[in-house]
Design an enzyme around this catalytic site. Structure first.
Site: not given
Ligand code: NAD
Length: 278
Positions: A47, A91, A114
């Site tokens: 990422k 995460q 997200d």
């Protein structure tokens, strides 16, 4: 034919890079990584690499596995309040002593890159503009890139997680697919999957989907990432299935790079929204 996620992501990222170059400020993403799970570390690195290449700012805060949940909460609150931060990514998975649902809810949904916050999930459920989870969005971008029609197609999704299965099913529904969601308690799974024009496998079991589960000429999207003997293996038995289908995503270089591409697009979208209101 192979649906090349790597190549498609490169093309779409190049376009995004040009858009980012035109901005006065740079979109900024803050990633919170707790512990040292090797898979998480590798996802976070990808990422960081992609978003940095696109001219975006990405910072990673790595918190020790033994840290208290409060430390993560404090970080999230600080990022929520920082006007220079456009996206926050927690995460997953988190250590067992932390409640990921509560922490995700704490993220300002306008910075929820997200798309996991209840608000964004609700916006998806109502088919309103919001941030869509990156993996389902990446799948849609890949199908669109290859001009694969969705309207009127029977889409069968294996898996109903909040991260992949459930949101991807809703997104296919919103694109006028006829959607069937299957899961671990589905009976006669083969009979259902064999009816799919588009089959999405998001199970987490290596080579689970065999040739006898797939209709000839179907489009197969393999979301699975399973580490077997240090190799990445999908949920679909690629060697068996590839010869009989019209399109299939490989693992790696299929849905994986598209997920990161979609994440970068989400950050850009969050940035634009925040700039509009600042
Ligand atoms: P999950 O464990 O949350 O969900 C798995 C789903 O599979 C469940 O809904 C379950 O009901 C279903 N399932 C399990 N066994 C089954 C069976 N025998 N028959 C039918 N359905 C069954 O997993 P997830 O987070 O949705 O991830 C699924 C896979 O996708 C994993 O391999 C994960 O690593 C991968 N993944 C990849 C990306 C990417 O960027 N490519 C992103 C997210 C997840």
């Amino acid at each position: 034919m192979i649906l090349d996620g790597r190549k498609t992501a490169d093309v779409l990222n190049d376009i995004l890079k040009q858009d980012v170059e035109k901005l006065n400020n740079k979109p900024r993403l803050e990633i919170i990584l707790v512990g040292n799970n090797p898979a998480s570390q590798s996802y976070v690195k990808s990422k960081l690499k992609t978003a940095s290449k696109l001219g975006m700012i990405v910072n990673i805060t790595n918190i020790p596995e033994t840290a208290l949940e409060k430390e993560v909460r404090d970080l999230i609150v600080a990022f929520n309040n920082n006007k220079e931060v456009h996206g926050i990514l927690l995460q997953l998975p988190l250590p067992k002593h932390m409640n990921s649902d509560n922490l995700i809810e704490l993220i300002d949904y306008k910075k929820d890159v997200d798309g996991f916050h209840t608000m964004n999930q609700g916006l998806l459920f109502q088919n309103k503009s919001g941030i869509r989870p990156a993996t389902p969005l990446g799948i849609m971008m890949l199908l669109d890139y290859y001009n694969i029609p969705i309207e009127g197609k029977h889409v069968v999704v294996i898996g109903r997680s909040q991260i992949v299965g459930a949101p991807v099913a809703k997104m296919f529904l919103d694109r006028h697919g006829t959607v069937t969601i299957t899961h671990s308690r589905t009976k006669n799974l083969n009979e259902i999957t064999k009816q799919a024009d588009i089959l999405v496998a998001a199970i987490g079991k290596p080579k689970f989907v065999k040739k006898d589960m797939v209709k000839i000429g179907a489009v197969v999207i393999d979301v699975g990432i399973n580490r077997v003997d240090d190799k990445l293996i999908g949920d679909v038995d690629f060697d068996e299935v590839e010869p009989i289908v019209s399109y299939i995503t490989p693992v790696p270089k299929g849905v994986g790079p598209m997920t990161i591409c979609a994440l970068a697009h989400n950050l850009y979208k969050l940035y634009k929204e925040q700039e509009k209101h600042s």
